[in-house]
Design a protein around this motif. Sequence first.
Motif, PDB file in Angstrom:
ATOM      1  N   GLN A 140       4.885  10.702   6.324  1.00  0.00           N
ATOM      2  CA  GLN A 140       3.492  10.903   5.916  1.00  0.00           C
ATOM      3  C   GLN A 140       3.275  10.424   4.473  1.00  0.00           C
ATOM      4  O   GLN A 140       2.253   9.800   4.166  1.00  0.00           O
ATOM      5  CB  GLN A 140       3.094  12.380   6.052  1.00  0.00           C
ATOM      6  CG  GLN A 140       3.070  12.898   7.470  1.00  0.00           C
ATOM      7  CD  GLN A 140       1.841  12.494   8.266  1.00  0.00           C
ATOM      8  OE1 GLN A 140       1.190  11.506   7.965  1.00  0.00           O
ATOM      9  NE2 GLN A 140       1.539  13.250   9.294  1.00  0.00           N
ATOM     10  N   SER A 141       4.218  10.705   3.601  1.00  0.00           N
ATOM     11  CA  SER A 141       4.102  10.272   2.200  1.00  0.00           C
ATOM     12  C   SER A 141       4.079   8.749   2.089  1.00  0.00           C
ATOM     13  O   SER A 141       3.338   8.188   1.273  1.00  0.00           O
ATOM     14  CB  SER A 141       5.260  10.825   1.367  1.00  0.00           C
ATOM     15  OG  SER A 141       5.159  12.222   1.270  1.00  0.00           O
ATOM     16  N   PHE A 142       4.903   8.090   2.896  1.00  0.00           N
ATOM     17  CA  PHE A 142       4.929   6.626   2.926  1.00  0.00           C
ATOM     18  C   PHE A 142       3.547   6.080   3.317  1.00  0.00           C
ATOM     19  O   PHE A 142       2.992   5.207   2.640  1.00  0.00           O
ATOM     20  CB  PHE A 142       6.012   6.154   3.896  1.00  0.00           C
ATOM     21  CG  PHE A 142       5.931   4.704   4.274  1.00  0.00           C
ATOM     22  CD1 PHE A 142       6.033   3.706   3.314  1.00  0.00           C
ATOM     23  CD2 PHE A 142       5.769   4.324   5.600  1.00  0.00           C
ATOM     24  CE1 PHE A 142       5.965   2.363   3.665  1.00  0.00           C
ATOM     25  CE2 PHE A 142       5.703   2.992   5.958  1.00  0.00           C
ATOM     26  CZ  PHE A 142       5.794   2.005   4.988  1.00  0.00           C
ATOM     27  N   ILE A 143       2.974   6.613   4.387  1.00  0.00           N
ATOM     28  CA  ILE A 143       1.656   6.154   4.852  1.00  0.00           C
ATOM     29  C   ILE A 143       0.585   6.479   3.810  1.00  0.00           C
ATOM     30  O   ILE A 143      -0.235   5.629   3.457  1.00  0.00           O
ATOM     31  CB  ILE A 143       1.289   6.803   6.210  1.00  0.00           C
ATOM     32  CG1 ILE A 143       2.311   6.464   7.285  1.00  0.00           C
ATOM     33  CG2 ILE A 143      -0.137   6.421   6.626  1.00  0.00           C
ATOM     34  CD1 ILE A 143       2.464   5.008   7.613  1.00  0.00           C
ATOM     35  N   ASN A 144       0.603   7.703   3.289  1.00  0.00           N
ATOM     36  CA  ASN A 144      -0.397   8.097   2.292  1.00  0.00           C
ATOM     37  C   ASN A 144      -0.302   7.251   1.030  1.00  0.00           C
ATOM     38  O   ASN A 144      -1.317   6.958   0.397  1.00  0.00           O
ATOM     39  CB  ASN A 144      -0.266   9.580   1.954  1.00  0.00           C
ATOM     40  CG  ASN A 144      -0.720  10.462   3.096  1.00  0.00           C
ATOM     41  OD1 ASN A 144      -1.527  10.055   3.923  1.00  0.00           O
ATOM     42  ND2 ASN A 144      -0.184  11.665   3.157  1.00  0.00           N
ATOM     43  N   GLY A 145       0.909   6.861   0.671  1.00  0.00           N
ATOM     44  CA  GLY A 145       1.094   5.999  -0.492  1.00  0.00           C
ATOM     45  C   GLY A 145       0.395   4.660  -0.324  1.00  0.00           C
ATOM     46  O   GLY A 145      -0.168   4.102  -1.280  1.00  0.00           O
ATOM     47  N   GLU A 146       0.404   4.138   0.886  1.00  0.00           N
ATOM     48  CA  GLU A 146      -0.299   2.885   1.165  1.00  0.00           C
ATOM     49  C   GLU A 146      -1.813   3.102   1.165  1.00  0.00           C
ATOM     50  O   GLU A 146      -2.564   2.254   0.683  1.00  0.00           O
ATOM     51  CB  GLU A 146       0.157   2.304   2.504  1.00  0.00           C
ATOM     52  CG  GLU A 146       1.606   1.865   2.512  1.00  0.00           C
ATOM     53  CD  GLU A 146       1.919   0.865   1.418  1.00  0.00           C
ATOM     54  OE1 GLU A 146       1.236  -0.182   1.336  1.00  0.00           O
ATOM     55  OE2 GLU A 146       2.845   1.122   0.621  1.00  0.00           O
ATOM     56  N   LEU A 147      -2.267   4.226   1.703  1.00  0.00           N
ATOM     57  CA  LEU A 147      -3.701   4.504   1.792  1.00  0.00           C
ATOM     58  C   LEU A 147      -4.327   4.801   0.433  1.00  0.00           C
ATOM     59  O   LEU A 147      -5.526   4.592   0.241  1.00  0.00           O
ATOM     60  CB  LEU A 147      -3.959   5.671   2.741  1.00  0.00           C
ATOM     61  CG  LEU A 147      -3.665   5.412   4.214  1.00  0.00           C
ATOM     62  CD1 LEU A 147      -3.835   6.695   5.022  1.00  0.00           C
ATOM     63  CD2 LEU A 147      -4.555   4.311   4.770  1.00  0.00           C
ATOM     64  N   GLU A 148      -3.526   5.310  -0.520  1.00  0.00           N
ATOM     65  CA  GLU A 148      -4.050   5.674  -1.836  1.00  0.00           C
ATOM     66  C   GLU A 148      -4.666   4.484  -2.560  1.00  0.00           C
ATOM     67  O   GLU A 148      -5.522   4.662  -3.416  1.00  0.00           O
ATOM     68  CB  GLU A 148      -2.940   6.274  -2.711  1.00  0.00           C
ATOM     69  CG  GLU A 148      -2.593   7.683  -2.355  1.00  0.00           C
ATOM     70  CD  GLU A 148      -1.425   8.216  -3.178  1.00  0.00           C
ATOM     71  OE1 GLU A 148      -0.909   7.497  -4.063  1.00  0.00           O
ATOM     72  OE2 GLU A 148      -1.023   9.365  -2.920  1.00  0.00           O
ATOM     73  N   GLN A 207      -8.347   9.752   7.076  1.00  0.00           N
ATOM     74  CA  GLN A 207      -7.041  10.218   6.599  1.00  0.00           C
ATOM     75  C   GLN A 207      -6.483  11.315   7.508  1.00  0.00           C
ATOM     76  O   GLN A 207      -5.303  11.308   7.846  1.00  0.00           O
ATOM     77  CB  GLN A 207      -7.141  10.737   5.159  1.00  0.00           C
ATOM     78  CG  GLN A 207      -7.228   9.656   4.134  1.00  0.00           C
ATOM     79  CD  GLN A 207      -7.314  10.225   2.729  1.00  0.00           C
ATOM     80  OE1 GLN A 207      -8.006  11.217   2.481  1.00  0.00           O
ATOM     81  NE2 GLN A 207      -6.613   9.597   1.805  1.00  0.00           N
ATOM     82  N   ILE A 208      -7.334  12.258   7.879  1.00  0.00           N
ATOM     83  CA  ILE A 208      -6.901  13.357   8.742  1.00  0.00           C
ATOM     84  C   ILE A 208      -6.515  12.825  10.121  1.00  0.00           C
ATOM     85  O   ILE A 208      -5.474  13.198  10.674  1.00  0.00           O
ATOM     86  CB  ILE A 208      -7.998  14.438   8.835  1.00  0.00           C
ATOM     87  CG1 ILE A 208      -8.144  15.155   7.493  1.00  0.00           C
ATOM     88  CG2 ILE A 208      -7.692  15.438   9.955  1.00  0.00           C
ATOM     89  CD1 ILE A 208      -9.372  16.036   7.374  1.00  0.00           C
ATOM     90  N   GLN A 209      -7.342  11.948  10.671  1.00  0.00           N
ATOM     91  CA  GLN A 209      -7.034  11.377  11.988  1.00  0.00           C
ATOM     92  C   GLN A 209      -5.714  10.608  11.957  1.00  0.00           C
ATOM     93  O   GLN A 209      -4.907  10.709  12.887  1.00  0.00           O
ATOM     94  CB  GLN A 209      -8.171  10.464  12.457  1.00  0.00           C
ATOM     95  CG  GLN A 209      -9.425  11.219  12.807  1.00  0.00           C
ATOM     96  CD  GLN A 209     -10.604  10.309  13.090  1.00  0.00           C
ATOM     97  OE1 GLN A 209     -10.783   9.272  12.442  1.00  0.00           O
ATOM     98  NE2 GLN A 209     -11.419  10.699  14.059  1.00  0.00           N
ATOM     99  N   LEU A 210      -5.487   9.860  10.906  1.00  0.00           N
ATOM    100  CA  LEU A 210      -4.236   9.108  10.779  1.00  0.00           C
ATOM    101  C   LEU A 210      -3.047  10.050  10.630  1.00  0.00           C
ATOM    102  O   LEU A 210      -1.997   9.836  11.247  1.00  0.00           O
ATOM    103  CB  LEU A 210      -4.309   8.137   9.600  1.00  0.00           C
ATOM    104  CG  LEU A 210      -5.182   6.905   9.840  1.00  0.00           C
ATOM    105  CD1 LEU A 210      -5.544   6.241   8.520  1.00  0.00           C
ATOM    106  CD2 LEU A 210      -4.457   5.927  10.764  1.00  0.00           C
ATOM    107  N   CYS A 269       3.487  -0.331   7.850  1.00  0.00           N
ATOM    108  CA  CYS A 269       2.096  -0.030   7.516  1.00  0.00           C
ATOM    109  C   CYS A 269       1.485  -1.196   6.750  1.00  0.00           C
ATOM    110  O   CYS A 269       2.130  -1.775   5.869  1.00  0.00           O
ATOM    111  CB  CYS A 269       2.030   1.239   6.662  1.00  0.00           C
ATOM    112  SG  CYS A 269       0.347   1.753   6.230  1.00  0.00           S
ATOM    113  N   SER A 270       0.247  -1.529   7.116  1.00  0.00           N
ATOM    114  CA  SER A 270      -0.509  -2.508   6.337  1.00  0.00           C
ATOM    115  C   SER A 270      -1.971  -2.087   6.324  1.00  0.00           C
ATOM    116  O   SER A 270      -2.469  -1.473   7.267  1.00  0.00           O
ATOM    117  CB  SER A 270      -0.363  -3.920   6.906  1.00  0.00           C
ATOM    118  OG  SER A 270      -1.000  -4.034   8.146  1.00  0.00           O
TER     119      SER A 270
END
Length: 126
Positions: free
Chosen positions: A17-25, A34-37, A64-65
């Motif tokens: 989750q941290s990896f994905i959130n880091g890309e989304l930030e 964000q919640i759905q992802l 992730c991209s």
Amino acid sequence: MIERIFPATEDQLEPVQSFINGELEQYDCPPKAQIQLAVAVEEIFINIVRYAYHPEVGLATVRCSVGGDPLQVTIQFLDNGDADITRSAEERDIGGLGILMVKKSMDAVDYEYVDGKNILTIRKNL
């Protein structure tokens, strides 16, 4: 796509989750998306942990991209586990609603089997 490889264990969900959130930030990702992802990532990763390798522990690659027009996040999950197809439908665990939830909350969900790997790709327009 940026990729990381994680042991397919439940304690790795937070790093995934941290990896994905880091890309989304880096983008202005709406809170609802964000919640759905987060829910979709949890469902898919935990399914890999519980069903792809169990009782063994294997590896899960997460890619992730974010980009495009419209802005879209693409997340891929790769594993080389096998589902247990030796049990009858009556013997299998109850479930399957999680993946339905993923399909309804994402803009696209695709599965392919390539070179001995399961590849599940989810896409969400931001």
